[in-house]
Scaffold this motif. Structure first.
Motif, PDB file in Angstrom:
ATOM      1  N   VAL A   1       0.891  -1.226   0.107  1.00  0.00           N
ATOM      2  CA  VAL A   1      -0.122   0.007  -0.032  1.00  0.00           C
ATOM      3  C   VAL A   1       0.973   1.344   0.088  1.00  0.00           C
ATOM      4  N   ARG A   2       0.658   2.246  -0.906  1.00  0.00           N
ATOM      5  CA  ARG A   2       1.544   3.444  -1.094  1.00  0.00           C
ATOM      6  C   ARG A   2       0.695   4.404  -0.716  1.00  0.00           C
ATOM      7  N   ALA A   3       1.350   5.712  -0.142  1.00  0.00           N
ATOM      8  CA  ALA A   3       0.463   7.065  -0.590  1.00  0.00           C
ATOM      9  C   ALA A   3       0.692   7.734  -1.941  1.00  0.00           C
ATOM     10  N   SER A   4      -0.119   8.639  -2.189  1.00  0.00           N
ATOM     11  CA  SER A   4      -0.007   9.264  -3.345  1.00  0.00           C
ATOM     12  C   SER A   4       1.292   9.855  -3.559  1.00  0.00           C
ATOM     13  N   PHE A   5       1.910   9.804  -4.654  1.00  0.00           N
ATOM     14  CA  PHE A   5       2.902  10.375  -5.238  1.00  0.00           C
ATOM     15  C   PHE A   5       4.371  10.297  -4.348  1.00  0.00           C
TER      16      PHE A   5
END
Length: 744
Positions: free
Chosen positions: A241-245
């Motif tokens: 899971v990644r945060a945007s940008f």
């Protein structure tokens, strides 16, 4: 409003309020109406201020704010991580990073709902090296010793350099025919890739679905399979899971099969997150796990447990004690929430409150340890009873629900057999997600009129037979294994055998988001198939017909589905957005692959149906005539059930199929995932965020058809031979041509 009706009325002098009360309160009623209208005006004034901000504006204002910043609308994709309001809000953030890879990847992911990787191919260009001065350690020279890099050739994570390819990466200009026979790949990208202005955008079509605490399929001698059906399956990585940008997309961020090489090189990256073993309730340590090629079940090193991630196989070393119970956590790949799976099914199920039902039992509990025991209790219930049988989590059961153990649906009775996630604190508190139960064996249902049976979230390796009088059977999010069961290599054990037998007349059968083998339905009733796959394992076998697989079956209504095999029905009341992949075999007694006895009623619209079919009137169906059928025929990546790319349209599919549904999406069972709209969104957005003078092409993963697995030769002729199918008369179904292939 700042003043409600009571407060506004209280401002009136007391003398008037006293007289109004004596007169019946007409004035007070008038003030109530005035307060209501004043509240509407006040809310409208407050909304005028809110409409200045994208976060709080009314839905109709979104497009106007978008016009102020030059936003162009795109298709709404349910799987996308962003709606039109959110994309307008993020547009400034996108444009601040315009021209960078991270912005291009983020935009592609947000508008499509698919993991994406953007590659700048001008960073991977080299010139031809002089053979008089070969620099073996130069960065641009391919080192054949680095096998992990060789394995990534021609993928999104390919790091090798190439000489310049002057062909364009953007889709070529072409004359569009009607219907459009252009292959999908040509519409997404050109033939070139490695050039100065080229940027490639790779989109993943798979999704990674997690299975937790499932029982391993035992084969004996310390050998196990990950799949509950006992066949080879590739294990998938679980995307992080990644945060945007936050960063660029890496290999661990995409849903992709785990190869032996990458698992052996870095097992910590996958073991514990993407897969894990539990022996008698205790997790097995990583130090005991090794990666091996178990295609021939080679010996495992002493004291170790080998895992083959490409085949989904497990083997214990000979010197290790066999556990009493081996349970697994792993991820498998599939394109959509279709068939039995761990996705949320609560929206499609009837609203059932388990605590208020007159009959409720959980299979595996002390009262009902087996499904047969639960059915025996249900069969004792009075007519009109509503019951729920819960099959917990990811358990597997071998069943025999035939004869005296058959399911009895009494008059007015309603029984639901549903896979659900149970909780240890309150077993009756269930959620219809994170569960998928496997049943191996046959099921017989003896239903009375007005009786109803619901099955949801199940994998069934066997046959479902419906007898008795009229009844309603609803199958939702279930898989009836095509071919009844699978061998270890994934081949069907009984290709062409029906998965569902309906002997009861006037039975109403409904399939929603299901995968099934052939259906044999007695006439008199009706069958409704929505967003499903009916697979007879061969286009020449029977996919739908009467109970004898020869006479016409019950009236058929089908939408957004894929049918592999011939169809014979009494009436085709409606067929919409459906692929009928069928043909006649040599010396076939049927007059047509799709055969409707009644042609005066019903309609077929936006379907692919063989030109020589006997059907009711057709509206915008493909092909228009027999001459264009070969050019418009759907192309699948694989029709082999159990493969992650099962029934996905390949890059060779004509655009007429890819865009042929009534909503402009693809025809077939995957119409529901809006893949056509997602890819089109990327095509619309990518040019806006490319650096000046650059162009892009879109590459789908997967896209190319898979080669059939070779089988050992047989004495009948030279070359590999597959199991006998209904289309054994043509080399197309063999997948080969060779000496003696067509002598007989």
């Amino acid at each position: 409003m700042s003043l409600d009706a009571e407060q506004l009325y209280a401002l009136l002098p007391a003398v008037y309020r006293t007289r109004d009360a004596a007169a019946g309160g007409q004035l007070q009623s008038l003030f109530a109406v005035m307060a209501q209208q004043a509240a509407i005006i006040e809310d409208n004034i407050e909304q005028l201020y809110d409409d200045q901000f994208i976060e709080t504006c009314a839905p109709w204002v979104v497009s106007y704010i978008g016009d102020l910043i030059g936003y162009n609308s795109i298709y709404d994709v349910a799987a996308a991580n962003i709606a039109s309001r959110a994309e307008v809000a993020n547009t400034i953030g996108y444009r601040r990073r315009k021209g960078t890879l991270i912005a291009l990847e983020q935009v592609a992911k947000d508008v499509s709902g698919r993991e994406s990787v953007a590659v700048e191919y001008f960073h991977r260009l080299i010139t031809t090296e002089s053979m008089r001065h070969v620099r073996s350690h130069h960065a641009a020279t391919v080192n054949l010793r680095y096998e992990d890099q060789i394995e990534k050739l021609n993928t999104a994570f390919d790091t090798q350099s190439r000489t310049t390819d002057v062909r364009r990466i953007a889709p070529r200009n072409r004359v569009v025919s009607d219907p459009n026979t252009t292959p999908l790949e040509i519409a997404l990208h050109g033939p070139g890739r490695f050039n100065i202005p080229d940027i490639g955008i790779w989109l993943w079509r798979w999704q990674s679905w997690q299975i937790t605490n499932a029982e391993a399929f035992p084969l004996g001698k310390g050998r196990y399979m990950f799949s509950a059906l006992g066949q080879n399956i590739p294990l998938f990585s679980r995307p992080t899971v990644r945060a945007s940008f936050s960063r660029l997309t890496t290999r661990m961020d995409v849903p992709q099969p785990v190869t032996r090489r990458e698992f052996g090189k870095d097992p910590r990256a996958f073991y514990g997150s993407s897969m894990e073993l539990f022996a008698d309730g205790q997790p097995l340590p990583l130090s005991q796990i090794v990666c091996c090629n178990l295609s021939a079940w080679t010996a495992t090193p002493a004291g170790k447990i080998s895992i083959d991630p490409e085949l989904g196989r497990i083997q214990f070393a000979d010197d290790l004690l066999r556990p009493q119970s081996l349970r697994l956590n792993y991820c498998y790949g599939f394109p959509a929430p279709l068939g039995g799976g761990p996705y949320d099914r609560s929206a499609s199920l009837p609203r059932l409150n388990p605590m208020k039902l007159p009959f409720l039992c959980v299979v595996g509990s002390q009262e009902t340890p087996t499904l047969e025991a639960a059915i025996a209790l249900w069969n004792q219930q009075a007519p009109g009873t509503t019951g729920l049988i819960i099959l917990p989590n990811f358990e597997s059961f071998t069943i025999d629900l035939t004869g005296t153990n058959a399911i009895q649906i009494p008059e007015g009775g309603q029984l639901s057999i549903v896979a659900a996630e149970t909780h240890t604190v309150a077993p009756q508190d269930v959620t219809f997600a994170n569960s998928r139960t496997t049943l191996s064996g046959n099921i017989t249902v003896n239903a009375a009129s007005t009786g109803q049976l619901v099955l949801s979230g199940l994998w069934i390796a066997g046959q479902l037979s419906i007898t008795g009088s009229a009844a309603s059977v609803q199958l939702m999010d279930c898989t009836f294994v095509p071919g009844l069961a699978l061998n270890t290599d994934g081949e069907p054990r009984a290709p062409g055998e029906p998965s569902i037998f309906i002997h009861a007349v006037n039975t109403i059968l409904s399939l929603t988001r299901c995968i099934s083998g052939p259906i044999a339905a007695a006439p008199g009733g009706s069958t409704r198939i929505c967003s499903s796959i009916v697979d007879s394992t061969s286009p020449c076998c029977v996919a739908y017909a009467g109970s004898d697989l020869a006479s016409p079956g019950a009236d058929l209504h089908i939408e957004d589905s894929t049918i592999i095999g011939k169809v014979h029905t009494r009436t085709m009341s409606m067929a919409s957005n459906t692929i009928f992949y069928a043909r006649l075999a040599r010396r076939d007694p049927w007059p047509a692959p799709i055969w409707c006895s009644r042609q005066q009623t019903g309609c077929m619209r936006f379907c692919f149906v063989p030109a020589n079919s006997i059907t009711p009137r057709r509206y915008k169906c493909l092909p228009a005539d027999a001459d264009s059928e070969a050019a418009l025929k759907p192309q699948f990546i694989t029709r082999r059930y159990g493969d992650p790319s099962y029934m996905l349209l390949s890059g060779r599919t004509p655009l007429a199929i890819w865009q042929g549904a009534d909503n402009g999406s693809q025809i077939g069972a995957y119409n529901q995932i809006q893949e056509t709209e997602a890819v089109r969104n990327v095509q619309l957005r990518a040019p806006e965020y490319l650096p000046f003078g650059l162009e892009s092409g879109i590459f789908l993963i997967p896209s190319r058809p898979l080669a059939e697995h070779p089988l050992p030769p047989t004495p009948s002729y030279y070359g590999p031979q597959r199991a006998m199918t209904c289309c054994e008369d043509e080399a197309e179904e063999h997948g080969f041509t060779g000496i003696g292939a067509n002598l007989i």
